[in-house]
Design a protein around this motif. Structure first.
Motif, PDB file in Angstrom:
ATOM      1  N   LEU A 103      -8.879   1.438   3.773  1.00 40.48           N
ATOM      2  CA  LEU A 103      -8.160   2.663   4.104  1.00 40.48           C
ATOM      3  C   LEU A 103      -8.891   3.875   3.534  1.00 40.48           C
ATOM      4  N   ARG A 307      -2.784   5.516   6.457  1.00 39.23           N
ATOM      5  CA  ARG A 307      -2.371   4.786   5.253  1.00 39.23           C
ATOM      6  C   ARG A 307      -0.893   4.397   5.342  1.00 39.23           C
ATOM      7  N   TRP A 310      -0.424   1.518   7.696  1.00 38.47           N
ATOM      8  CA  TRP A 310      -0.841   0.231   7.125  1.00 38.47           C
ATOM      9  C   TRP A 310       0.300  -0.380   6.324  1.00 38.47           C
ATOM     10  N   ASN A 314       2.344  -3.909   7.622  1.00 39.77           N
ATOM     11  CA  ASN A 314       2.165  -5.135   6.839  1.00 39.77           C
ATOM     12  C   ASN A 314       3.364  -5.488   5.965  1.00 39.77           C
ATOM     13  N   SER A 320       3.362  -4.931   0.854  1.00 41.95           N
ATOM     14  CA  SER A 320       2.291  -3.989   1.172  1.00 41.95           C
ATOM     15  C   SER A 320       2.392  -2.695   0.374  1.00 41.95           C
TER      16      SER A 320
END
Length: 349
Positions: A103, A307, A310, A314, A320
Motif C-alpha cells: 500500500l 488504503r 484494502w 480484507n 485487517s
C-alpha cells in the motif's frame, strides 16, 4: 561362507549409512528470470551458508528451472523445493496479509529501513498464520525502492492522461492509478519488453532493477521520477518442514546469515543499480515526468482511499484493521525519523 556374505553385506550397509550421515544437506531454491540486483540477497545467502557450514549446507539456485514465478508458493507448500522467492501481487488471494506492505504509505524510506519494516510485518501473528496455510515460513524480505513508470505512449500532460493507459504493476500502485482510469494489465515478468513492443501494455511500473532487466527504457518515451505510490513485496520463503528438519548448526547458519545477506543486497542496490537505471533513462533520452505538488496531493488523496479499501476488502479474511494499523505505525515512525535526520543535517550545515 554364508556368514562372510552377511558380514560383507553389513559392512556395505554401514558404509552407505556413514555416507548418508556425512552427505551435505542441499536445498533447491526457485527463482525466475536471470541473476540481477533483485536476487542478490538470495545469492549472498547461499554463499554465506556454504561458507559457514564448510560446504555441509548448500542452496542450489535455479532461475526458472523448478517452477513458474506465480507457482513458487504452491511449490513450497508441497515441498517441491525448499526455498523460493515470489511477489505478493502475483497472487494476492494466496497471501492477502503481506499485500499490506504494498500500500502507498510513505515517499522516501531507505532500503535498509524498508527491510526492517518488512521483517517486523512478516513476524506479525496474522501474517505468520496466513503463510502457514502454505507450510511456508517467511525468511527474508527483498526490499525495493519506490516504483516508477516507463511508457511508450506520448508523455503525460495531466493526471487525466492515465485514463485508458494499460499498465503492468503491483496492487497498491495500480489501485491508485485505476481510480484515474488506468487499466491493470498482467503479463509475466519475462514478457514485459515483448508486451510493450507489441502493444499489449502501454507502460510498466517497476523498481530500477526490473526496468534494467527488461530494458523497458529501450522502447519507452517517458519515465516518471516521483510517482511515490509504493512498491512490491517479494519475500523469500522456506518450506516450514524443511526448516524444522535442519540440524541446529545448519539452521543457525541459515537464519544467522539473513541480515548480512540483506545488508549486501542494500549496498549493491543503492550504490550500483539505482544509478545505472538513472543513467540508462538519461542516455536513451526519455522524457522525465515529474508530478507537481498539486498532482501529488491528488495522488495522495487517492492513495488514502486505496488504503481504506484494502482494510474493508480484507476485513472478513483476517483482522485487517489491526495489521494495517501496525504497518502504518512502522512507516509513520520511519517518516518521523527521516524528518529528524533531515532537520539535523540542515542545522549542521
Amino acid at each position: 561362507m554364508k556368514l562372510s556374505r552377511i558380514l560383507i553385506a553389513s559392512a556395505i550397509g554401514v558404509s552407505f549409512l556413514a555416507f548418508e550421515v556425512q552427505a551435505a544437506t542441499e536445498w533447491n531454491v526457485s527463482l525466475w528470470g536471470k541473476r540481477r540486483a533483485f536476487t542478490e540477497n538470495v545469492e549472498k545467502l547461499a554463499e554465506l551458508v556454504e561458507q559457514k557450514t564448510k560446504g555441509d549446507f548448500k542452496l542450489n539456485i535455479s532461475y526458472g528451472g523448478l517452477s513458474k514465478s506465480k507457482e513458487n508458493l504452491d511449490g513450497i507448500s508441497i515441498g517441491a523445493f525448499e526455498m523460493a522467492q515470489f511477489c505478493s501481487f502475483y497472487h494476492k488471494d494466496k497471501n492477502p496479509t503481506i499485500t499490506v506492505t504494498e500500500l502507498p504509505f510513505s515517499k522516501n524510506v531507505s532500503l535498509a529501513r524498508i527491510a526492517e519494516i518488512y521483517q517486523k510485518v512478516h513476524e506479525h501473528p496474522v501474517v505468520a498464520k496466513d503463510l502457514a496455510r502454505w507450510n511456508a515460513t517467511l525468511l527474508m524480505p527483498t526490499p525495493l525502492p519506490q516504483y516508477n513508470i516507463v511508457s511508450k505512449t506520448d508523455a503525460l500532460s495531466s493526471l487525466d492522461d492515465f485514463n485508458g493507459l494499460r499498465v503492468r504493476g503491483p496492487g497498491g500502485i495500480m489501485g491508485v492509478l485505476s481510480k484515474l482510469g488506468a487499466v491493470k494489465t498482467g503479463v509475466p515478468f519475462s514478457e514485459v519488453r515483448q508486451s510493450m513492443d507489441s502493444g499489449v501494455i502501454d507502460a510498466a511500473s517497476f523498481a530500477p532493477h526490473a526496468h534494467l532487466a527488461t530494458k523497458t527504457y529501450k522502447v519507452g518515451k517517458w519515465a516518471t521520477t516521483n510517482l511515490n505510490l509504493g512498491s512490491a513485496n517479494c519475500p523469500v520463503v522456506v518450506n516450514t518442514d524443511a526448516l524444522n528438519a535442519l540440524s541446529d548448526t545448519n539452521r543457525e547458519a541459515l537464519l544467522g546469515s539473513v541480515n548480512e545477506a540483506i545488508a549486501f543486497y542494500v549496498d549493491n542496490y543503492d550504490n550500483n543499480t539505482t544509478g545505472a537505471y538513472e543513467k540508462a533513462v538519461t542516455e536513451e533520452g526519455l522524457n522525465k515526468v515529474t508530478f507537481s505538488s498539486e498532482q501529488t496531493t491528488k495522488l495522495n488523496e487517492l492513495a488514502k482511499s486505496v488504503r481504506n479499501d484494502w482494510v474493508t476488502n480484507n476485513a472478513d479474511k483476517f483482522d485487517s484493521q489491526a495489521l494495517f494499523d501496525f504497518t502504518a505505525a512502522l512507516f509513520a515512525e520511519e517518516s518521523k525519523l527521516a524528518m529528524k535526520a533531515r532537520d539535523g543535517n540542515t542545522k549542521t550545515k
